[in-house]
Design an enzyme around this catalytic site. Structure first.
Site, PDB file in Angstrom:
ATOM      1  N   ASP A 129       0.817  -1.207   0.000  1.00  0.00           N
ATOM      2  CA  ASP A 129       0.000   0.000   0.000  1.00  0.00           C
ATOM      3  C   ASP A 129       0.849   1.255   0.000  1.00  0.00           C
ATOM      4  O   ASP A 129       2.048   1.209  -0.291  1.00  0.00           O
ATOM      5  CB  ASP A 129      -1.080  -0.002   1.088  1.00  0.00           C
TER       6      ASP A 129
ATOM      7  N   LYS B   1      -4.517   3.087  -0.566  1.00  0.00           N
ATOM      8  CA  LYS B   1      -4.899   3.296   0.835  1.00  0.00           C
ATOM      9  C   LYS B   1      -4.502   4.650   1.389  1.00  0.00           C
ATOM     10  O   LYS B   1      -4.121   4.739   2.531  1.00  0.00           O
ATOM     11  CB  LYS B   1      -4.352   2.221   1.789  1.00  0.00           C
TER      12      LYS B   1
ATOM     13  N   MET C 235      -3.582   8.186  12.513  1.00  0.00           N
ATOM     14  CA  MET C 235      -4.623   8.776  11.659  1.00  0.00           C
ATOM     15  C   MET C 235      -5.351   9.905  12.406  1.00  0.00           C
ATOM     16  O   MET C 235      -6.548  10.094  12.251  1.00  0.00           O
ATOM     17  CB  MET C 235      -5.646   7.701  11.236  1.00  0.00           C
TER      18      MET C 235
END
Ligand code: SAH
Length: 261
Positions: A47, A69, A182
């Site tokens: 990814d 991603k 995140m």
């Protein structure tokens, strides 16, 4: 899912999938085991967060499949990734599923393992240096420094929105280092929740961007000041670390006593 059948791989008798943690970026933070599995791969499914220096270790003969991603840009949906791993393994290939950091820390490695188990495919999980460990070392933030933190918690920042399931009252208690993956783009909501639940607004907090890479940047100050002053959210991966241990970071700039909170 299309397989790259035109590419000549030499299928071994039984395929196998290696779910490999590639670490946070710096190529020499790969484990020797990860390096070995990459070198012997026939197919590599990777990814976005994999550093170019790590991708450069993939054998030229191996088939490379990019599955994306960036948040909101899933080049291939998760089920498609499962199908891809199963199909290549069933064709007898040595498949490396290369993931940023550690596969089992917010990496959906568990889901991939479940899919492989359901399909009866042999697999191995190779751990990697997770972003928290990499960024902590590279930014000088000892996550459980004696007397400052007796626990460290890894959290999914994207769960800070709306009716958040996170236990903010518990997270606001002293003596812990909170690491949000995140989370940089939700810094304002995270700070709001923690402060509303009693965390002092001048609690040290840091954003580490591109941790362990040559391009690494660290911005560390009091939590409220960080919300006001943090550089705009960009495409680089960033980790948000909140707690007294951030005070030990050489980049930490305390909030001046006179500055309004
Ligand atoms: N499995 C990975 C995490 C995947 S979630 C791991 O163990 O590290 C993706 C998040 O990880 C990003 O949004 C960011 O918060 C964090 N991240 C990954 N690499 C990073 C890096 N080099 N510097 C800072 N944060 C990083």
């Amino acid at each position: 899912m299309m397989l790259s059948d035109s590419h000549s791989t030499t299928p071994s008798a039984a395929g196998m999938v290696y779910i490999v943690g590639a670490g946070p970026g710096a190529v020499d933070l790969l484990t020797l085991r990860a390096y070995d599995r990459i070198q012997r791969a026939e197919v590599v499914v990777h990814d976005r967060l994999i550093a170019p220096e790590v991708l450069a270790l993939i054998p030229r003969a191996a088939v490379r499949v990019y599955v994306g991603k960036a948040s909101g840009d899933h080049a291939v949906p998760q089920e498609g990734i499962h199908d891809l791993l199963v199909e290549h393994a069933r064709a007898g290939r040595r498949v490396v599923r290369l993931k940023g950091g550690d596969p089992y820390v917010f990496g959906r490695g568990g889901e991939e393992v479940q899919a492989l188990q359901a399909a009866g495919i042999a697999f191995e999980v190779v751990p990697g240096v997770t972003a928290a460990g990499g960024c902590a070392a590279a930014a000088g933030i000892p996550l459980t420094h004696r007397d400052l933190a007796n626990s460290c918690v890894f959290l999914p920042g994207h769960m800070a929105e709306g009716n958040s399931p996170l236990d903010w009252a518990a997270l606001a208690r002293p003596g812990q280092t909170r690491v949000f993956y995140m989370g940089v783009q939700r810094l304002a909501q995270i700070a709001h929740q923690l402060i509303a639940h009693g965390l002092p607004p001048d609690t040290p907090a840091a954003i580490v961007r591109d941790g362990t890479r040559a391009s690494q940047t660290v911005f560390a100050t009091g939590l409220s000041a960080l919300v006001a002053q943090a550089p705009a959210y960009g495409p680089q991966p960033g980790l948000l670390i909140i707690g007294e241990t951030v005070r030990l970071c050489p980049e930490f700039r305390p909030v001046a006593a006179s500055s309004p909170e």
